[in-house]
Design an enzyme around this catalytic site. Structure first.
Site, mmCIF file in Angstrom:
data_model
loop_
_atom_site.group_PDB
_atom_site.id
_atom_site.type_symbol
_atom_site.label_atom_id
_atom_site.label_comp_id
_atom_site.label_asym_id
_atom_site.label_seq_id
_atom_site.Cartn_x
_atom_site.Cartn_y
_atom_site.Cartn_z
ATOM 1 N N THR A 1 0.821 -1.200 0.000
ATOM 2 C CA THR A 1 0.000 0.000 0.000
ATOM 3 C C THR A 1 0.859 1.256 0.000
ATOM 4 O O THR A 1 0.560 2.246 -0.677
ATOM 5 C CB THR A 1 -0.919 -0.003 1.236
ATOM 6 O OG1 THR A 1 -1.771 -1.151 1.173
ATOM 7 C CG2 THR A 1 -1.764 1.255 1.289
ATOM 8 N N ILE B 1 -0.568 -6.338 10.390
ATOM 9 C CA ILE B 1 -0.306 -7.196 11.549
ATOM 10 C C ILE B 1 1.145 -7.659 11.571
ATOM 11 O O ILE B 1 1.638 -8.114 12.603
ATOM 12 C CB ILE B 1 -1.244 -8.417 11.584
ATOM 13 C CG1 ILE B 1 -0.920 -9.413 10.459
ATOM 14 C CG2 ILE B 1 -2.699 -8.004 11.543
ATOM 15 C CD1 ILE B 1 -1.603 -10.766 10.618
ATOM 16 N N ASP B 2 1.848 -7.535 10.443
ATOM 17 C CA ASP B 2 3.229 -8.033 10.357
ATOM 18 C C ASP B 2 4.245 -7.121 11.042
ATOM 19 O O ASP B 2 5.369 -7.551 11.313
ATOM 20 C CB ASP B 2 3.627 -8.229 8.894
ATOM 21 C CG ASP B 2 2.814 -9.309 8.210
ATOM 22 O OD1 ASP B 2 2.498 -10.309 8.882
ATOM 23 O OD2 ASP B 2 2.477 -9.148 7.029
ATOM 24 N N MET C 1 1.421 -16.097 11.449
ATOM 25 C CA MET C 1 1.554 -15.305 10.231
ATOM 26 C C MET C 1 2.836 -14.476 10.250
ATOM 27 O O MET C 1 3.314 -14.066 11.300
ATOM 28 C CB MET C 1 0.343 -14.399 10.042
ATOM 29 C CG MET C 1 -0.869 -15.134 9.500
ATOM 30 S SD MET C 1 -2.213 -14.001 9.077
ATOM 31 C CE MET C 1 -3.155 -15.066 7.972
ATOM 32 N N GLU D 1 5.214 -18.373 9.174
ATOM 33 C CA GLU D 1 4.834 -19.002 7.911
ATOM 34 C C GLU D 1 5.909 -18.840 6.836
ATOM 35 O O GLU D 1 5.984 -19.629 5.896
ATOM 36 C CB GLU D 1 3.515 -18.432 7.402
ATOM 37 C CG GLU D 1 3.567 -16.948 7.067
ATOM 38 C CD GLU D 1 2.242 -16.419 6.525
ATOM 39 O OE1 GLU D 1 1.467 -17.215 5.964
ATOM 40 O OE2 GLU D 1 1.992 -15.210 6.674
ATOM 41 N N ARG E 1 -6.129 -12.291 12.010
ATOM 42 C CA ARG E 1 -6.453 -11.025 11.343
ATOM 43 C C ARG E 1 -7.858 -10.540 11.687
ATOM 44 O O ARG E 1 -8.270 -9.464 11.246
ATOM 45 C CB ARG E 1 -6.349 -11.192 9.829
ATOM 46 C CG ARG E 1 -4.982 -11.582 9.333
ATOM 47 C CD ARG E 1 -4.969 -11.706 7.818
ATOM 48 N NE ARG E 1 -5.246 -10.435 7.184
ATOM 49 C CZ ARG E 1 -4.325 -9.546 6.841
ATOM 50 N NH1 ARG E 1 -3.047 -9.792 7.103
ATOM 51 N NH2 ARG E 1 -4.656 -8.428 6.264
#
Length: 361
Positions: A118, A139-140, A182, A235, A288
């Protein structure tokens, strides 16, 4: 007041209402409301849900008469929170279509919320003259230039709750559990959740793993009477062998991998070495979803206020960021295309090792 103008405004507002259905969208809405409140009383906020809608949005500025513009107080704030790769057109065409939409809609400012992809898009728009202010939402927590992103704390809370819940079953059944968290390119979520929940092994992309080292840690616990272990795996974790591959060879190896994810491959490797039963748990997109935690709600509010101040002062082309626990503007050109990864010799990694956790190597 032009009837067509009101129809277009209502359509945009309906798009904003649909964003309330998911956690990330709720967080975006909270920050957006703060921006709206701070930028001037009575302003109506229109939301464009993702770059794909900037590509496809059909707006005829001729149907928005001066009265409508007056009602909108010369400010339309659009929240763009999806990556531009969703469109099928080539990059140049996508950019031109978005620029054309922005110009025809006569947006006074775009308030863009999102992560790395983004922010690349936001920077492109900014470089082409579109007034842009961004907020860090992922969230990362891997967005360069900010200490923390909103969404990260909420996702970490969920991951911690999952690992906490696994502990009782792992203990009672004397099993090794792998919990996949994640984080494709950065291990912030796995590292924080693993330490906070008391995982015994933490595997992140920044530290290529050795299955034998992880097996040795599990066997050492067993010899000490601890017959269970919990392995928190990002992941995007990679093995030492994969780390030595070229990008092309790595992609080919992963494409040929007969496992649904890296955790299942690691489980197979560990079971062969330790002869212990290995189970895999993947909370996946649960991380999420749900309601944002209090910390994220407060962070959204702080960032939203700061974004509104930048808009009011005409300081476009910036992301509002957290640095040293203060909200500061960071130029988009410094953020775009840069990934914030976990430093392998950083404080948290050192703390994990001092606590006796295996980091996979």
């Amino acid at each position: 007041m032009a009837r067509g103008g009101m129809g277009n405004i209502q359509q945009l507002m309906q798009q904003a209402q649909r964003m309330q259905q998911q956690m990330a969208q709720k967080q975006a809405e909270l920050a957006e409301k703060t921006v709206t409140a701070q930028s001037g009383g009575g302003m109506v906020t229109a939301t464009v849900n993702g770059a794909h809608e900037l590509l496809e949005l059909s707006i005829d500025p001729d149907v928005i008469d001066p009265e409508d513009k007056e009602m909108l107080e010369d400010m339309v704030v659009a929240a763009v929170n999806q990556a531009m790769q969703q469109a099928e057109e080539n990059e140049a065409t996508k950019l031109e279509k978005m620029l054309d939409t922005c110009r025809r809609a006569r947006f006074d400012c775009l308030v863009i919320l999102g992560g790395n992809g983004t922010h690349k898009t936001a920077n492109l728009l900014s470089e082409h003259g579109i007034p842009v202010v961004t907020l860090p939402k992922t969230i990362d927590n891997d967005l360069w230039g900010t200490q923390v992103t909103f969404g990260f704390q909420s996702a970490m809370n969920i991951a911690v709750e999952v690992i906490d819940s696994i502990h009782s079953t792992a203990f009672s059944h004397s099993r090794v559990f792998i919990v996949e968290i994640m984080g494709h390119k950065a291990g912030w979520l796995t590292l924080h959740a693993g330490i906070a929940s008391g995982a015994d092994v933490i595997v992140i992309p920044e530290i290529p793993y050795d299955a034998r080292a992880i097996a040795a840690a599990i066997q050492q616990r067993a010899r000490g009477g601890k017959l269970f272990s919990i392995v928190a795996v990002a992941e995007g974790a990679i093995s030492r062998e994969e780390a030595a591959m070229s990008k092309k060879d790595f992609k080919a190896a992963r494409a040929a991998m007969p496992y649904p994810s890296i955790s299942y491959r690691l489980a197979d490797e560990l079971q062969k070495i330790t002869s212990q039963e290995i189970r895999v748990t993947i909370p996946g997109h649960f991380q999420r979803g749900g309601a944002p935690c209090a910390a994220d709600r407060l962070l959204c509010t702080r960032l939203g206020v700061a974004a509104a101040e930048l808009i009011r002062e005409g300081k476009f082309g910036n992301m509002v960021a957290v640095q040293n626990d203060r909200i500061v503007p960071v130029p988009l050109k410094e953020v775009a295309g840069r990934l914030k990864t976990v430093p392998v010799d950083g404080e948290l990694v050192r703390a994990a090792r001092e606590l006796g956790l295996c980091m996979g190597d």
